[in-house]
Each structure stands twice: as C-alpha cells, then as structure tokens.
Design a protein around this motif. Structure first.
Motif, short mmCIF file in Angstrom:
data_model
loop_
_atom_site.label_atom_id
_atom_site.label_comp_id
_atom_site.label_asym_id
_atom_site.label_seq_id
_atom_site.Cartn_x
_atom_site.Cartn_y
_atom_site.Cartn_z
N VAL A 31 -35.25 7.32 44.14
CA VAL A 31 -36.07 8.37 44.76
C VAL A 31 -36.04 9.56 43.82
CG1 VAL A 31 -36.16 10.06 46.63
CG2 VAL A 31 -35.82 7.64 47.15
N VAL A 32 -37.21 9.97 43.35
CA VAL A 32 -37.31 11.06 42.37
C VAL A 32 -37.91 12.30 43.04
CG1 VAL A 32 -38.29 11.80 40.16
CG2 VAL A 32 -37.58 9.41 40.48
N VAL A 33 -37.22 13.42 42.88
CA VAL A 33 -37.71 14.71 43.40
C VAL A 33 -37.59 15.76 42.31
CG1 VAL A 33 -37.05 14.17 45.77
CG2 VAL A 33 -35.47 15.43 44.31
N ARG A 34 -38.41 16.79 42.39
CA ARG A 34 -38.19 17.94 41.51
C ARG A 34 -36.87 18.60 41.92
NH1 ARG A 34 -43.60 18.36 42.95
NH2 ARG A 34 -45.15 18.36 41.26
N ALA A 35 -36.15 19.08 40.94
CA ALA A 35 -34.84 19.69 41.22
C ALA A 35 -34.95 20.88 42.16
CB ALA A 35 -34.18 20.10 39.91
N LYS A 36 -36.10 21.54 42.16
CA LYS A 36 -36.26 22.72 43.03
C LYS A 36 -36.21 22.36 44.51
CE LYS A 36 -41.35 22.77 43.11
NZ LYS A 36 -42.56 23.56 42.75
N TYR A 37 -36.38 21.07 44.83
CA TYR A 37 -36.31 20.65 46.23
C TYR A 37 -34.93 20.14 46.63
CZ TYR A 37 -41.43 20.75 46.21
OH TYR A 37 -42.75 21.13 46.12
N SER A 38 -33.96 20.21 45.72
CA SER A 38 -32.65 19.62 46.02
C SER A 38 -31.99 20.24 47.25
CB SER A 38 -31.72 19.76 44.81
OG SER A 38 -31.52 21.13 44.48
N GLY A 39 -32.24 21.53 47.48
CA GLY A 39 -31.66 22.18 48.64
C GLY A 39 -32.34 21.85 49.95
N ASP A 40 -33.49 21.16 49.87
CA ASP A 40 -34.24 20.82 51.09
C ASP A 40 -33.91 19.43 51.62
OD1 ASP A 40 -35.61 23.25 50.85
OD2 ASP A 40 -37.14 22.35 49.57
N LEU A 41 -33.23 18.62 50.82
CA LEU A 41 -33.05 17.21 51.18
C LEU A 41 -32.27 17.01 52.47
CD1 LEU A 41 -32.30 15.74 47.64
CD2 LEU A 41 -34.47 15.72 48.87
N THR A 42 -31.22 17.78 52.64
CA THR A 42 -30.41 17.65 53.86
C THR A 42 -31.26 17.94 55.09
OG1 THR A 42 -28.37 18.22 52.71
CG2 THR A 42 -28.40 18.51 55.10
N GLY A 43 -32.09 18.97 55.02
CA GLY A 43 -32.98 19.28 56.14
C GLY A 43 -33.98 18.18 56.41
N TRP A 44 -34.50 17.57 55.35
CA TRP A 44 -35.43 16.46 55.53
C TRP A 44 -34.77 15.32 56.29
CZ3 TRP A 44 -37.66 15.88 49.85
CH2 TRP A 44 -38.39 17.03 49.52
N VAL A 45 -33.55 14.97 55.87
CA VAL A 45 -32.85 13.84 56.50
C VAL A 45 -32.51 14.16 57.95
CG1 VAL A 45 -30.71 12.51 56.48
CG2 VAL A 45 -31.98 12.86 54.36
N ARG A 46 -32.05 15.36 58.20
CA ARG A 46 -31.72 15.74 59.58
C ARG A 46 -32.95 15.69 60.48
NH1 ARG A 46 -27.61 20.91 58.54
NH2 ARG A 46 -25.78 19.65 58.00
N SER A 47 -34.08 16.11 59.95
CA SER A 47 -35.32 16.05 60.72
C SER A 47 -35.72 14.61 61.02
CB SER A 47 -36.44 16.76 59.95
OG SER A 47 -37.68 16.63 60.62
N MET A 48 -35.57 13.72 60.04
CA MET A 48 -35.89 12.30 60.25
C MET A 48 -35.03 11.71 61.35
SD MET A 48 -36.10 10.98 56.32
CE MET A 48 -37.02 11.92 55.10
N LEU A 49 -33.74 12.00 61.29
CA LEU A 49 -32.82 11.44 62.28
C LEU A 49 -33.05 12.05 63.65
CD1 LEU A 49 -29.58 11.32 60.12
CD2 LEU A 49 -30.91 9.37 60.91
#
Length: 295
Positions: A51-69
């Motif tokens: 899974v490739v993301v721009r580094a500027k989004y690294s701080g958003d990943l935890t929020g994305w996963v929590r929202s999915m769950l």
C-alpha cells in the motif's frame, strides 16, 4: 589542532521520504511440499502486497483505520485484522479503503511449479529466504517504478519511498537488505539476470526501511487487507473461505501501467499465466483484472 576529546558530528544525510510503502503477505514462501500437490505442506499461494501513500498522509492512517472499523461496527476499533472480520464487515472496510489517496499492488505467486525447487547459489550464500526475497524484488520493481513515475509527474523535489514491513518472526530483514544491496551492485555492473523490469534505485535508500508490528502500524494493517483479500480470492483450498468479491472491490486503488493492472498493480506468477494451471474459480479474479488464460 582540535582536542581529541571532542566528538565528531556526522551529518544526517538520510533523505526524507516522499512516499511510504507498507508491505505484508498472506500465505507462506515454503517450497519443499506444496498443496494441493502434497496433502500437507506449504500454502499453494504467496500473496505479497504493498500500500503506497504520500508521506504527508502518514499521520492520517490511524484515523482512516479507526473509521473503517467503527463504520463496520467493530466495538474496539484499534486493530484491523482481515481474518477476524466477517464478510459483511470486510465489505464495509474495503468500500471505505478505496476512498483514500492510496495505490495498491499485489504480487500473487502460485507455487505449484516451484515445488521442491532449490536455489543452490542462494543456499551457498546461506540465504534461507531466497524465495521471499525474490517475490519482494518483483513487488518492489513495480512499487518503485510507480513512485519514480508519479514523482516525476508531480515535479517533486523529493521522491524517495520508505519501505515498512509488517514484521514476521520467520523473516530476516537484514538478509533482505543485504539482498537488495547486492541487486543494486549488480544493476550498476549490468549483471542483473532479469531484464524486463528493474528496481528503480533512484527512489530507494536502504536506510529508509524498517519492520514494524502489525498492531502498531495502521499502514501495515491496510497492506494486510490487500494481501488477504487477494489470497481469499485465489486460494480455493480449506481452511480458506474462497470469496473474490473483496479483491474485486479494490480495483479503484490498484495501480495501473498504460491503463492496465495486468503485471503491474496485479501481478500473477508464474508467467505466462497458463503455467500456473489454475482452476476456474482461481482464474476469475485475474480475468477480472484483465488476464487471459489461453489453452
């Protein structure tokens, strides 16, 4: 003359990454005995994902996963693990995942034709995970090409990609780093045996790589979704509950080359596809992504 008691300061020249690639796998790299040829043995498939993301989004990943769950109804949304989700929750997770600015890659290796194969050269170098490293190489060829081309289109001053592995106790990431350095030396000397693609060393620095625990990394958990969804779509042997719906739903984020996922965002090994000797259900997911299985 400077005092010998003074410390020598070495500048930190490790480049800042523009991208982060999270890597995980489903299945195992075992080759001594392979199902279904052998009644017991290693898995028929090794599905490796990125899974490739721009580094500027690294701080958003935890929020994305929590929202999915949370959206899928998980009561304690802290750890996304595909195998623990019922199908209706998997559907919600995937539908949310494809809304985010990421690109996905899967290297799906059907190992029947590799059963019993030994890499004598790798064994002489005491490499116990040469097949894992080989599959990772194929995956990184595609990931680094995407990052190189994408950064060029964005006129990015920085274009390095940081590689984060979902840690497995069975892997030696020091061996993997050494293997990659060997490939880099061979590439400079023009001695690479595989010539169709190459790892784009222009975007890789071995210091920008590290293993992390699945539980501590939201990005690793997203990579688990890709690897496991494609594994579930390809593996028709129990205990896997075969279902290719989720791998199909991932199509909007799977990387393309010249408008096609074939051999890029979705790469099937061995080649040509007919060598894999897949059954009709196994073929479905790859045909969905454009593969043709000629008789």
């Amino acid at each position: 003359m400077e005092s010998s008691s003074k410390l020598r300061i070495v500048p930190n020249d490790i480049p800042d990454p523009y991208y982060i690639a999270f890597i995980d796998e489903a299945g195992d790299p075992g080759l001594k005995a392979v199902r279904p040829i052998d009644p017991t043995g290693a898995t028929e498939w090794l599905c490796m994902s990125a899974v490739v993301v721009r580094a500027k989004y690294s701080g958003d990943l935890t929020g994305w996963v929590r929202s999915m769950l949370s959206t899928s109804g998980v009561q304690n949304p802290t750890d996304l693990h595909w195998r623990n989700l019922p199908d209706y929750r998997k559907r919600v997770v995937v539908n949310e995942l494809v809304q985010h600015p990421i690109r996905g890659f899967v290297l799906a290796s059907n190992k029947k034709n590799m059963r019993g194969y030994r890499n004598v050269r790798a064994e002489s170098a005491r490499s116990k995970q040469w097949f894992y490293n080989y599959c990772l190489r194929l995956l990184l060829e595609r990931v680094t090409d995407f990052c190189y081309q994408h950064a060029k289109r964005e006129h990015a001053n920085r274009r390095f990609v940081k590689i984060i592995y979902s840690q497995r106790d069975t892997h030696s990431y020091a061996q993997t780093a050494a293997y990659q350095e060997l490939l880099k030396v061979q590439a400079k000397g023009g001695a690479l045996m595989l010539s169709k693609r190459r790892i784009m060393w222009e975007v890789l620095d071995w210091r920008l790589s590290e293993p992390v625990s699945h539980k501590s990394s939201a990005g690793a958990q997203l990579a688990d979704v890709l690897a496991s969804a494609f594994y579930q779509a390809a593996d028709t042997l129990p205990p896997t509950k075969w279902n290719n719906e989720f791998a199909k739903l991932l199509k909007p984020i799977m990387a393309k080359e010249n408008g096609s996922c074939i051999g890029y965002g979705v790469a099937l090994q061995p080649t040509p596809p007919s060598k894999a000797r897949l059954n009709d259900r196994q073929k479905e997911i790859f045909e969905f992504y454009g593969y043709k299985f000629w008789p």
